[in-house]
Design an enzyme around this catalytic site. Structure first.
Site, mmCIF file in Angstrom:
data_model
loop_
_atom_site.group_PDB
_atom_site.id
_atom_site.type_symbol
_atom_site.label_atom_id
_atom_site.label_comp_id
_atom_site.label_asym_id
_atom_site.label_seq_id
_atom_site.Cartn_x
_atom_site.Cartn_y
_atom_site.Cartn_z
ATOM 1 N N GLU A 1 0.866 -1.196 0.000
ATOM 2 C CA GLU A 1 0.000 0.000 0.000
ATOM 3 C C GLU A 1 0.896 1.238 0.000
ATOM 4 O O GLU A 1 1.577 1.519 0.987
ATOM 5 C CB GLU A 1 -0.899 -0.009 1.234
ATOM 6 C CG GLU A 1 -1.809 1.205 1.348
ATOM 7 C CD GLU A 1 -2.604 1.232 2.639
ATOM 8 O OE1 GLU A 1 -2.853 2.336 3.165
ATOM 9 O OE2 GLU A 1 -2.975 0.134 3.131
ATOM 10 N N LYS B 1 -11.491 -1.032 6.779
ATOM 11 C CA LYS B 1 -10.181 -0.966 7.409
ATOM 12 C C LYS B 1 -10.402 -0.540 8.859
ATOM 13 O O LYS B 1 -10.833 0.581 9.121
ATOM 14 C CB LYS B 1 -9.301 0.058 6.688
ATOM 15 C CG LYS B 1 -8.014 0.399 7.425
ATOM 16 C CD LYS B 1 -7.243 1.492 6.702
ATOM 17 C CE LYS B 1 -6.007 1.908 7.474
ATOM 18 N NZ LYS B 1 -5.178 2.881 6.739
#
Length: 261
Positions: free
Chosen positions: A71, A159
Site C-alpha cells: 500500500e 479498514k
C-alpha cells in the site's frame, strides 16, 4: 442476449523466498470477489516513505522477503508515480493506494494502476469517488456506528483503524454484530501477533511500523526490512497451515480458514 464471459483463471500458489516454506494460494470462489487479491496477499505493507526513491527501495526489500501486498500511501511524495513504477518493477506484487483523502487522489491512483484503494476514514463523497473507479475499496472505521456507515455506502471492506487501540479482542468483538463484513485491521499488527488477528476474524491485515517503519526507510535499512518481511511471511505461512480445513465463503463473512488460506 446474455454475454458469456470466460471463467477467471485460478491464481498460482505463492512462492516463498529462499529459506522459507512455500504455501499454496487460498481457494478462490467460482464467482471472484474484489477482495480475492488481498486475501491471497494476507499481509499488506503500509508504506509511508519520505521520498519516492525510498519507497521504491523499500518495496524491493519487502518483496525480497515475501511480502507482496503493498500500500503506497499518499504520505509518500509522488505516490501515483511510485505506484506505476512499482507495478513495472514488481508484477508479482499487489499494489494499492493508501491514505486516500480526496476524490482527486482516488482518480489519480486508479489512473496510475492501483489495484485497490484505502482511506483512513469514511465520508459519502470520498467513498462514492473511490467506488466509481471500479477498484476494491477499503474504507476506514473504528466504532460500530462507523462500520455501519461505511458498509451502507457499499465499500468492499472496512479498514479497522487504528486497530492498536483495541487489539485482536476488539476485532473479535466487532465480528459479533458484523459477521458478514470483511475487516482488515491496521495498526498494532506484528509478526508475533499475526495469528491472533486472523483468529479474531481478519480477512487480511495492514502492517506499518512493525514491518516497514518510516525511520528504517529514511535510514536506508533495507536488509532490516527484508528480515522483517521474512518474519511476517513465515508467520502467515504458519497461520495458514494451522487454519487448514474446508473453505468458507469468499464474498463476505469468511470463516477463519477461508480468511487466512
Amino acid at each position: 442476449m446474455t454475454t458469456q464471459h470466460p471463467p477467471a483463471a485460478t491464481p498460482p500458489g505463492l512462492a516463498a523466498p529462499p529459506g522459507l516454506p512455500a504455501f499454496p494460494a487460498p481457494p478462490v470462489s467460482p464467482s471472484p470477489s474484489p477482495l480475492d487479491g488481498l486475501r491471497r496477499a494476507g499481509v499488506v505493507a503500509v508504506l509511508r516513505a519520505p521520498t519516492a526513491d525510498g519507497a521504491l527501495a523499500a518495496v524491493a526489500a519487502l518483496v525480497a522477503g515475501g511480502v507482496t501486498g503493498i500500500e503506497i500511501t499518499y504520505s509518500t511524495p509522488d505516490a501515483p508515480a511510485v505506484i506505476t513504477e512499482v507495478r513495472a518493477r514488481h508484477p508479482e506484487a499487489l499494489v494499492g493506494a493508501g491514505t486516500v483523502l480526496t476524490p482527486a487522489q482516488a482518480a489519480a491512483a486508479a489512473e496510475a494502476g492501483a489495484a485497490f484503494l484505502v482511506s483512513p476514514g469514511t465520508t459519502p463523497e470520498l467513498a462514492a469517488a473511490m467506488l466509481d473507479t471500479g477498484l476494491p475499496v477499503l474504507s476506514g472505521a473504528l466504532t460500530p456506528s462507523e462500520v455501519m456507515a461505511a458498509t451502507a455506502l457499499g465499500v468492499h471492506a472496512v479498514k479497522v483503524f487504528p486497530a492498536s487501540l483495541g487489539g485482536p479482542g476488539y476485532l473479535r468483538a466487532l465480528r459479533g454484530p458484523f459477521p458478514d463484513v470483511p475487516l482488515v485491521p491496521t495498526g498494532g499488527v506484528s509478526a508475533g501477533n499475526l495469528g491472533e488477528w486472523f483468529a479474531a476474524g481478519a480477512v487480511a491485515v495492514g502492517a506499518g511500523g512493525e514491518l516497514c517503519s518510516s525511520a528504517h526507510i529514511a535510514a536506508g535499512r533495507w536488509e532490516s526490512l527484508t528480515v522483517r518481511a521474512r518474519a511476517f511471511t513465515a508467520a502467515l505461512a504458519e497461520v495458514r497451515r494451522a487454519a487448514g480445513g474446508p473453505a468458507g465463503r469468499s464474498d463476505a463473512g469468511d470463516s477463519r480458514a477461508e480468511a487466512v488460506r
